[in-house]
Design a protein around this motif. Structure first.
Motif, short mmCIF file in Angstrom:
data_model
loop_
_atom_site.label_atom_id
_atom_site.label_comp_id
_atom_site.label_asym_id
_atom_site.label_seq_id
_atom_site.Cartn_x
_atom_site.Cartn_y
_atom_site.Cartn_z
N THR A 121 -8.87 13.56 -10.86
CA THR A 121 -7.96 12.49 -10.44
C THR A 121 -8.06 12.31 -8.92
OG1 THR A 121 -6.50 12.91 -12.30
CG2 THR A 121 -5.51 11.83 -10.39
N LYS A 122 -8.10 13.44 -8.21
CA LYS A 122 -8.26 13.37 -6.75
C LYS A 122 -9.58 12.71 -6.38
CE LYS A 122 -7.41 16.58 -3.51
NZ LYS A 122 -7.86 17.86 -3.00
N GLU A 123 -10.63 13.12 -7.09
CA GLU A 123 -11.97 12.61 -6.76
C GLU A 123 -12.13 11.13 -7.07
OE1 GLU A 123 -14.39 16.52 -7.77
OE2 GLU A 123 -15.37 14.72 -8.54
N HIS A 124 -11.71 10.74 -8.27
CA HIS A 124 -12.05 9.39 -8.73
C HIS A 124 -10.86 8.45 -8.91
CE1 HIS A 124 -15.99 11.03 -9.60
NE2 HIS A 124 -15.46 11.93 -10.40
N GLY A 125 -9.63 8.97 -8.86
CA GLY A 125 -8.47 8.13 -9.22
C GLY A 125 -8.51 7.82 -10.71
N TYR A 126 -9.16 8.68 -11.46
CA TYR A 126 -9.33 8.42 -12.90
C TYR A 126 -9.18 9.70 -13.71
CZ TYR A 126 -11.34 7.14 -17.38
OH TYR A 126 -11.50 6.92 -18.72
N ALA A 127 -8.45 9.60 -14.80
CA ALA A 127 -8.50 10.60 -15.86
C ALA A 127 -8.35 9.79 -17.14
CB ALA A 127 -7.37 11.62 -15.73
N HIS A 128 -8.96 10.23 -18.23
CA HIS A 128 -8.86 9.39 -19.43
C HIS A 128 -7.54 9.68 -20.14
CE1 HIS A 128 -9.96 12.47 -22.34
NE2 HIS A 128 -11.01 12.80 -21.59
N TRP B 109 4.26 10.06 -9.60
CA TRP B 109 2.94 10.66 -9.45
C TRP B 109 1.87 9.79 -10.13
CZ3 TRP B 109 -0.74 12.97 -12.81
CH2 TRP B 109 -1.75 13.69 -12.16
N TYR B 110 2.13 9.42 -11.37
CA TYR B 110 1.12 8.60 -12.09
C TYR B 110 0.88 7.26 -11.39
CZ TYR B 110 0.59 11.73 -16.09
OH TYR B 110 0.28 12.80 -16.90
N LEU B 111 1.95 6.68 -10.85
CA LEU B 111 1.79 5.39 -10.17
C LEU B 111 0.95 5.53 -8.90
CD1 LEU B 111 2.64 2.41 -10.37
CD2 LEU B 111 4.75 2.97 -9.15
N GLN B 112 1.02 6.70 -8.28
CA GLN B 112 0.26 6.92 -7.03
C GLN B 112 -1.20 7.24 -7.27
OE1 GLN B 112 1.78 9.31 -3.74
NE2 GLN B 112 3.74 9.31 -4.75
N VAL B 113 -1.49 8.01 -8.31
CA VAL B 113 -2.79 8.68 -8.30
C VAL B 113 -3.90 7.97 -9.08
CG1 VAL B 113 -1.67 10.92 -7.98
CG2 VAL B 113 -2.31 10.22 -10.29
N ALA C 290 0.83 -1.22 0.00
CA ALA C 290 0.00 0.00 0.00
C ALA C 290 0.85 1.25 0.00
CB ALA C 290 -0.92 0.00 1.23
N THR C 291 2.14 1.11 0.40
CA THR C 291 2.93 2.32 0.66
C THR C 291 4.24 2.42 -0.13
OG1 THR C 291 3.90 1.20 2.56
CG2 THR C 291 2.03 2.65 3.00
N TYR C 292 4.59 1.43 -0.97
CA TYR C 292 5.86 1.57 -1.71
C TYR C 292 5.77 2.80 -2.62
CZ TYR C 292 3.86 -0.53 -5.92
OH TYR C 292 3.09 -0.78 -7.03
N VAL C 293 4.60 3.11 -3.12
CA VAL C 293 4.21 4.50 -3.38
C VAL C 293 2.87 4.64 -2.65
CG1 VAL C 293 5.33 4.81 -5.65
CG2 VAL C 293 2.96 4.01 -5.53
N ARG C 294 2.55 5.88 -2.23
CA ARG C 294 1.34 6.02 -1.41
C ARG C 294 0.12 6.09 -2.32
NH1 ARG C 294 2.76 9.31 3.70
NH2 ARG C 294 1.32 10.83 2.90
N HIS C 295 -0.41 4.89 -2.63
CA HIS C 295 -1.51 4.81 -3.61
C HIS C 295 -2.73 5.63 -3.19
CE1 HIS C 295 0.46 1.50 -5.68
NE2 HIS C 295 0.59 0.86 -4.55
N HIS C 296 -3.42 6.13 -4.19
CA HIS C 296 -4.72 6.81 -4.01
C HIS C 296 -5.62 5.95 -3.10
CE1 HIS C 296 -8.58 8.62 -5.04
NE2 HIS C 296 -7.99 9.48 -5.84
N LYS C 297 -6.35 6.62 -2.22
CA LYS C 297 -7.20 5.87 -1.27
C LYS C 297 -8.18 4.94 -2.00
CE LYS C 297 -7.26 9.44 2.33
NZ LYS C 297 -7.28 10.74 1.61
N LYS C 298 -8.71 5.42 -3.14
CA LYS C 298 -9.70 4.58 -3.84
C LYS C 298 -9.04 3.36 -4.45
CE LYS C 298 -13.67 7.38 -4.54
NZ LYS C 298 -14.08 8.68 -4.99
N LYS C 299 -7.77 3.47 -4.82
CA LYS C 299 -7.09 2.28 -5.35
C LYS C 299 -6.93 1.25 -4.23
CE LYS C 299 -3.00 0.44 -7.54
NZ LYS C 299 -1.64 0.66 -7.99
N LEU C 300 -6.59 1.73 -3.03
CA LEU C 300 -6.44 0.79 -1.90
C LEU C 300 -7.76 0.09 -1.62
CD1 LEU C 300 -4.18 2.88 0.53
CD2 LEU C 300 -3.52 1.03 -1.01
N VAL C 301 -8.85 0.85 -1.63
CA VAL C 301 -10.15 0.23 -1.36
C VAL C 301 -10.45 -0.80 -2.45
CG1 VAL C 301 -12.65 0.62 -1.16
CG2 VAL C 301 -11.05 2.28 -0.17
N LEU C 302 -10.21 -0.41 -3.69
CA LEU C 302 -10.50 -1.31 -4.82
C LEU C 302 -9.70 -2.61 -4.69
CD1 LEU C 302 -11.71 -1.85 -7.66
CD2 LEU C 302 -9.73 -0.68 -8.61
#
Ligand code: FAD
Ligand code: DLZ
Length: 516
Positions: free
Chosen positions: A368-375, A400-404, A40-52
């Protein structure tokens, strides 16, 4: 009695037909899954990625148990002194398990190869660490194996996705009519560059209701990973195969037909447009990439979607996705150290807040902050283009891209970021940098209408910063780019400008960069 094998399943291997399970025995073998703080922390993944990821892992373990498998599942706890006794990595987790009585007769460890280099290196040590045979099996959830890609690459002077993609079309038979491509053309990209209008009917992505398991993981992430980037509210991703299949069908019926036309378009307040949002599920293993493409092929053959939509979509998966994975394994570990332009600028702070006066950057980062998604075009031509033009250190951009993003794993993210978007590999993956001035953003989006900057102004404090940054980037890197045949016209335009005009671009860019 057969000897017991330990079969490790990673968080992005949630596929019942995964190679590590291909010859497994329900009565003797033990499946192991570990939730680890280190992952979960080798990069600090987006919270929604962790939940997913964690919720999908828990759902998959439940499914396996219901099918009669023996599963040992190490769960992270939300409360108490959670870090006491926690393993620091997979090696420690495995070592602790091998000391327990339930694994006393273990004869071997089996795992499907991990998607990231760092874990492959770790697992390669295991047979000596544990004095046990450790079988690392190929991941056959890709159309092209690593060996096949290496052979293909070996036979060419220059690697280009388009030629690789044609091989994959022939191999899979997707959108093929005997030995010819449907519609007599391999690629319909020229039809796929329409700008969207705000009054178009816009589908919304499939939204899955959270169940009890997901709610527990939300609580865990809120308690233990609250410092990570991203919002946790309104989690709507599917977390099991059934949900992912529903999301696929929803995309096919509501958005696929327009996917091609508006693939490159961007609209304020419309984060998803006609994109599929299927990458999180495909990358986790909940959907098989080939089954997704076969479903799209079927839709085209039944006359329900146009060819430019089906071809555009299938190319992203059997073309780009397979191609970037091939490059990753071909070129790691050196690949991550490449920095063709010797770019060193730190990542600007607004990549973490979205607080930028540039409407395009604010929109892409906020969603990206809201959804962990950008197209794709937002990742490539907004946040990626800005970092490229501003000369940001490619490793900072990569991290950054790996985290968000909820779909981010290094094998797919790194070549897209470092190669396609930052051209840090000097043209190994793509033929020219994806560098653009404000004009491109204005053509493909409605962002510029609400921007504090004026896209029509070329220089000065009110001008869109991308206009001056674009020429500054080209001037700064002339020695490295001018001989690129695809850049000839651009450099001819630069050289035709008066010295005063060139200087005013460079001054404007310097003034702006000073503010970062
Ligand atoms: P759609 O637009 O609906 O496309 C359909 C599918 O095609 C996607 O689900 C995905 O599986 C595949 N796809 C499309 N483009 C690519 C591509 N360039 N490479 C690989 N697969 C592709 N994709 C990831 O899966 N993980 C990442 O970490 C990631 N990082 C990226 C970083 C940068 C800088 C860039 C420019 C692109 C990145 N991509 C990444 C590729 C692409 O942007 C995403 O796959 C896509 O935006 C996912 O959204 P979607 O499912 O709605 O895709
Ligand atoms: C992304 C992720 C996260 C956040 N957590 C875990 C975990 O706790 N356990 C696990 O097995 N996998 C996790 N993953 C997925 C891994 O990071 C992924 O398997 C590797 O990066 C290889 O692609």
């Amino acid at each position: 009695m057969n000897p017991q094998r330990l079969i490790l399943i990673l968080g992005d291997q949630l596929t019942q037909t995964i190679s590590s399970l291909s010859d497994a025995n329900k009565s003797t073998d033990l499946i192991v899954m570990f939730e680890l703080v280190s992952e979960a922390t080798y990069v600090r993944h987006h919270k929604k990625k962790l939940v997913l990821v964690l919720s999908a892992m828990r759902h998959f373990a439940r499914e396996l148990r219901e099918l009669g498998w023996r599963v040992h599942y190490h769960e992270l706890v939300a409360q108490g002194d959670a870090t006491v006794g926690e393993p620091n990595n997979f090696t420690e987790a495995m070592a602790a398990l091998l000391e327990q009585s339930l694994t006393q007769s273990v004869s071997q460890v089996v795992v499907t190869e991990p998607g990231e280099w760092r874990l492959r290196q770790e697992f390669d040590q295991w047979s000596s660490t544990f004095s046990l045979p450790v079988h690392i099996r190929a991941d056959d959830r890709f159309v092209c194996s690593r060996t096949e890609f290496a052979n293909w690459a070996d036979s060419r002077k220059q690697l280009r996705m388009e030629y690789f993609y044609r091989e994959m079309r022939k191999k899979t038979g997707l959108l093929m009519a005997d030995d010819k491509p449907c519609g007599d053309k391999w690629n319909f990209d020229s039809d796929n560059r329409k700008a969207a209008k705000a009054d178009l009917f816009m589908p919304s992505p499939w939204r899955c209701e959270m169940d009890e398991i997901t709610q527990q993981v939300v609580e865990l992430v809120q308690r233990r990973f609250s410092q990570h980037f991203g919002d946790i509210d309104d989690f709507f991703f599917a977390v099991d195969r059934a949900g992912a299949l529903t999301a696929l069908e929803h995309f096919v019926s509501s958005a696929l037909a327009n996917f091609g036309d508006y693939q490159d378009a961007m609209l304020e307040g419309e984060p998803f447009l006609y994109h599929s949002l299927l990458s999180p599920y495909i990358n986790l293993g909940l959907l098989d990439p080939l089954e997704v493409c076969q479903r799209i092929d079927q839709e085209y053959r039944n006359g329900r979607v146009p060819l430019n939509a089906a071809e555009g979509f299938i190319r992203q998966i059997i073309g780009w996705r397979e191609y970037v994975r091939g490059i990753y394994w071909l070129k790691m570990p050196e690949y991550v150290g490449l920095n063709y332009f010797s770019a060193t600028r730190p990542l600007p702070e607004f990549y973490w807040t979205g607080e930028s006066n540039m409407a395009c950057m604010a929109a892409a980062i906020t969603q990206t902050k809201e959804h962990g998604y950008a197209h794709h075009i937002q990742r490539l031509m907004v946040t990626g283009n800005f970092a490229l033009l501003a000369g940001v250190d490619p490793v900072a951009v990569h991290e950054w891209y790996l985290q968000v993003y909820v779909d981010a794993y290094e094998w797919v993210e790194l070549p897209n970021t470092l190669g396609m978007s930052q051209f840090a590999d000097g043209g190994l993956l793509g033929s020219k940098p994806y560098a653009a001035s404000g004009n491109y953003i204005n053509k493909m989006s409605d962002y510029c209408g609400n921007c504090r900057y004026n896209v029509k102004h070329k220089t000065g404090p009110d001008a869109c910063p991308l206009n001056a940054l674009y020429w500054d980037f080209l001037a700064r890197n002339e020695r490295l780019l001018a001989s690129n045949p695809r850049m000839g016209q651009t450099y001819a335009t630069w050289r035709r400008m008066s010295e005063d005009k060139q200087q005013s671009y460079l001054n404007s860019a310097a003034d702006f960069l000073q503010t970062l």
